[in-house]
Design a protein around this motif. Structure first.
Motif, PDB file in Angstrom:
ATOM      1  N   THR A 261       7.757   5.832   0.683  1.00  0.00           N
ATOM      2  CA  THR A 261       7.011   4.848   0.401  1.00  0.00           C
ATOM      3  C   THR A 261       5.838   4.246   0.784  1.00  0.00           C
ATOM      4  O   THR A 261       5.278   5.497   0.136  1.00  0.00           O
ATOM      5  CB  THR A 261       7.349   3.890   1.918  1.00  0.00           C
ATOM      6  N   PRO A 262       5.635   3.028  -0.194  1.00  0.00           N
ATOM      7  CA  PRO A 262       3.937   3.165  -0.708  1.00  0.00           C
ATOM      8  C   PRO A 262       3.001   3.199   0.198  1.00  0.00           C
ATOM      9  O   PRO A 262       1.702   3.716   0.006  1.00  0.00           O
ATOM     10  CB  PRO A 262       4.280   1.716  -1.335  1.00  0.00           C
ATOM     11  N   THR A 345      -1.216  -0.195  -1.092  1.00  0.00           N
ATOM     12  CA  THR A 345      -0.019  -0.159  -0.888  1.00  0.00           C
ATOM     13  C   THR A 345       0.771  -1.349  -2.206  1.00  0.00           C
ATOM     14  O   THR A 345       1.878  -1.311  -2.720  1.00  0.00           O
ATOM     15  CB  THR A 345       1.051  -0.305   0.499  1.00  0.00           C
ATOM     16  N   VAL A 346      -0.039  -2.079  -2.591  1.00  0.00           N
ATOM     17  CA  VAL A 346       0.605  -2.921  -2.729  1.00  0.00           C
ATOM     18  C   VAL A 346      -1.197  -3.257  -4.579  1.00  0.00           C
ATOM     19  O   VAL A 346      -1.579  -3.278  -4.743  1.00  0.00           O
ATOM     20  CB  VAL A 346       0.351  -4.374  -2.465  1.00  0.00           C
ATOM     21  N   ALA A 395       8.982  -4.901 -11.537  1.00  0.00           N
ATOM     22  CA  ALA A 395       7.885  -5.300 -10.329  1.00  0.00           C
ATOM     23  C   ALA A 395       8.675  -3.852  -8.954  1.00  0.00           C
ATOM     24  O   ALA A 395       9.872  -2.985  -9.673  1.00  0.00           O
ATOM     25  CB  ALA A 395       9.146  -6.268  -9.866  1.00  0.00           C
ATOM     26  N   GLY A 396       8.842  -4.270  -8.042  1.00  0.00           N
ATOM     27  CA  GLY A 396       9.014  -3.184  -6.978  1.00  0.00           C
ATOM     28  C   GLY A 396       8.657  -2.351  -6.559  1.00  0.00           C
ATOM     29  O   GLY A 396       7.381  -1.756  -7.550  1.00  0.00           O
ATOM     30  N   VAL A 397       9.035  -1.190  -6.155  1.00  0.00           N
ATOM     31  CA  VAL A 397       8.113   0.064  -5.949  1.00  0.00           C
ATOM     32  C   VAL A 397       7.942   1.506  -7.294  1.00  0.00           C
ATOM     33  O   VAL A 397       9.490   1.040  -8.089  1.00  0.00           O
ATOM     34  CB  VAL A 397       9.164   0.827  -4.629  1.00  0.00           C
ATOM     35  N   GLN A 398       7.132   1.915  -7.200  1.00  0.00           N
ATOM     36  CA  GLN A 398       6.562   2.372  -9.096  1.00  0.00           C
ATOM     37  C   GLN A 398       6.141   3.648  -8.566  1.00  0.00           C
ATOM     38  O   GLN A 398       4.695   3.815  -7.578  1.00  0.00           O
ATOM     39  CB  GLN A 398       5.975   1.219  -9.763  1.00  0.00           C
ATOM     40  N   ARG A 399       6.688   4.144  -8.751  1.00  0.00           N
ATOM     41  CA  ARG A 399       6.313   6.226  -9.251  1.00  0.00           C
ATOM     42  C   ARG A 399       5.212   6.321 -10.223  1.00  0.00           C
ATOM     43  O   ARG A 399       5.343   5.553 -11.033  1.00  0.00           O
ATOM     44  CB  ARG A 399       7.385   6.991  -9.006  1.00  0.00           C
ATOM     45  N   TYR A 416       2.965   6.208  -4.845  1.00  0.00           N
ATOM     46  CA  TYR A 416       3.554   4.920  -4.912  1.00  0.00           C
ATOM     47  C   TYR A 416       3.259   3.744  -4.702  1.00  0.00           C
ATOM     48  O   TYR A 416       2.320   3.451  -3.740  1.00  0.00           O
ATOM     49  CB  TYR A 416       4.596   5.566  -3.690  1.00  0.00           C
ATOM     50  N   GLU A 418       3.348  -0.683  -4.885  1.00  0.00           N
ATOM     51  CA  GLU A 418       4.852  -2.090  -5.372  1.00  0.00           C
ATOM     52  C   GLU A 418       3.608  -3.259  -5.665  1.00  0.00           C
ATOM     53  O   GLU A 418       3.189  -3.855  -5.562  1.00  0.00           O
ATOM     54  CB  GLU A 418       5.393  -2.167  -3.176  1.00  0.00           C
ATOM     55  N   LYS A 420       4.052  -6.276  -7.437  1.00  0.00           N
ATOM     56  CA  LYS A 420       3.916  -7.688  -7.475  1.00  0.00           C
ATOM     57  C   LYS A 420       3.731  -8.520  -7.928  1.00  0.00           C
ATOM     58  O   LYS A 420       2.274  -8.514  -8.445  1.00  0.00           O
ATOM     59  CB  LYS A 420       3.373  -8.015  -5.863  1.00  0.00           C
TER      60      LYS A 420
END
Length: 420
Positions: A261-262, A345-346, A395-399, A416, A418, A420
């Protein structure tokens, strides 16, 4: 006669050309005789608020009033300020940034520009104590040859000593080739993602660091060992940091994880650095990772999560392993942590600007790692004191794959966020 007319026509053409240029390019004074201005609070790390109409008398050609920055800190570091003048913004192409400066101490001063293009490179100059110096810095050296809109002027002192009260005086600031309104095509302004960023002239092994984006103090992590245990361990190993085998396994497995997870991605960098910092055998082995993590987070928040410094750890350590079945005796194995992290995380928006600043490297090694980021379909090398803009596909969780290498060790890692 024909030859004379040709020469006359050529001369007229030259005069008209120069006249046209003169109308488009003119010297604009930004500060002289006390014009008003301000310093951006989020970009100011000088210890005291500036005086905009200071008068300490005439000093070697610097005639009052002038701007005065001053103060003292209990740690060595860089002091920077981002100046806004009433005469800005100005469109400029070529010419020089002229500025007159004077310092009460021998030091290094730096100047940079900020505008719709982002933040320019920094021009560093040496200052002798109590000597007024007038600098002329080519604008093209800072932002290239394209016409740009300059919104603010950055000024900084670099490597200021601790417990040393320092005065910096500034006067006669101007742009020698500002273009009149309408001579450059207007470009839609985008919210800059790098408006406050200045790279540090910094040896990453230096553990004493003044706050870069915060004037607050971040407490150091409590040491895991008493002074007696430290001495006993030091008799058995040359390592300056010794952790448990369990902590070593957590560090190794984190770097090799292919999905997370981020939140784990961001917090994991600090957790692993915490393992190392708390198990130091003496004080000040590495820069305080807690301070670096939160300093990077402060900048990221100020940039609306559109720009982030990359956190890097590059630390030699040892870990204890059992030397017999019942673990009555232990031995020490050498290892190294080499990892990257992000302070948030964002990420807001489809583009994220990443910075490789030596300030955000915590290390006990002499060389900076090479950083590569896989972005926009290719591997990109990000040199120290440079940046990279990453564009996400959605958008969303990106690696975000990264690669670090130094001293023969190469580590590939996934970060990672997220989007937005």
């Amino acid at each position: 006669m024909k030859h004379w007319m040709s020469r006359c026509a050529a001369l007229i053409g030259t005069v008209l050309s120069l006249s046209s240029f003169a109308q488009e390019c003119q010297e604009i004074s930004l500060y002289k005789n006390g014009e008003s201005g301000k310093v951006e609070d989020t970009a100011n790390s000088f210890p005291e608020k500036p005086e905009w109409i200071a008068n300490w008398g005439e000093m070697d050609g610097m005639i009052p009033p002038y701007i005065r920055f001053s103060g003292m800190k209990d740690r060595a570091g860089d002091w920077t300020g981002l100046l806004s003048f009433d005469a800005l913004p100005q469109k400029a192409k070529g010419g020089n940034l002229k500025i007159k400066v004077r310092s009460s101490q021998k030091t290094k001063v730096g100047f940079w520009l900020q505008g719709s293009f982002g933040t320019s490179t920094v021009a560093y100059k040496s200052l002798e104590a109590n000597k007024t110096t007038a600098f002329e810095i080519p604008v093209a050296n800072l932002v290239g040859n394209n016409g740009v809109q300059i919104q603010k002027i950055g000024v900084g002192l670099f490597g200021v000593s601790a417990y040393q009260y320092t005065n910096l005086f500034i006067d006669d600031v101007s742009l020698t080739c500002a273009e009149k309104a309408g001579t450059l095509p207007d470009v839609a302004e985008e919210k800059p993602t790098s408006q406050n960023y200045v790279y540090s002239e910094f040896d990453s092994r230096n553990t004493s660091r003044a706050g870069k984006f915060s004037k607050g103090e971040f407490p150091t992590t409590s040491a895991a060992y008493t002074s007696e245990v430290r001495l006993r361990i030091a008799d058995s190993t040359s390592a300056s940091i010794v952790i448990s085998e369990s902590e070593h396994e957590q560090i190794s497995s984190f770097v090799n994880e292919t999905s997370m997870t981020p939140l784990r991605s961001s917090k994991g960098w600090y957790r692993n650095m915490y393992f190392l910092d708390r198990n130091r055998l003496k004080e000040n082995e590495i820069a305080n990772p807690k301070a670096l993590y939160y300093e990077a987070g402060i900048f990221t928040a100020e940039e609306d999560n559109r720009a982030m410094p990359v956190l890097i750890g590059n630390v030699d350590y040892a870990y204890r392993v059992c030397a017999d079945t019942n673990c009555i005796t232990t031995t020490f194995l050498n290892s190294r942590l080499l990892q990257a992290g992000l302070p948030s995380t964002v990420a807001h928006g489809s583009k994220l600007r990443l910075y490789y600043d030596p300030y955000f490297v915590s290390t006990n090694r002499s060389s900076l790692p090479t950083l590569e980021v896989f972005a926009n379909g290719t591997w990109n090398t990000v040199a120290p004191k440079s940046e990279l803009e990453v564009e996400f596909s959605g958008a969303g969780v990106q690696r975000l794959p990264v690669k670090l290498s130094e001293g023969g060790l190469v580590v590939e890692q996934n970060l990672y966020v997220e989007v937005k």
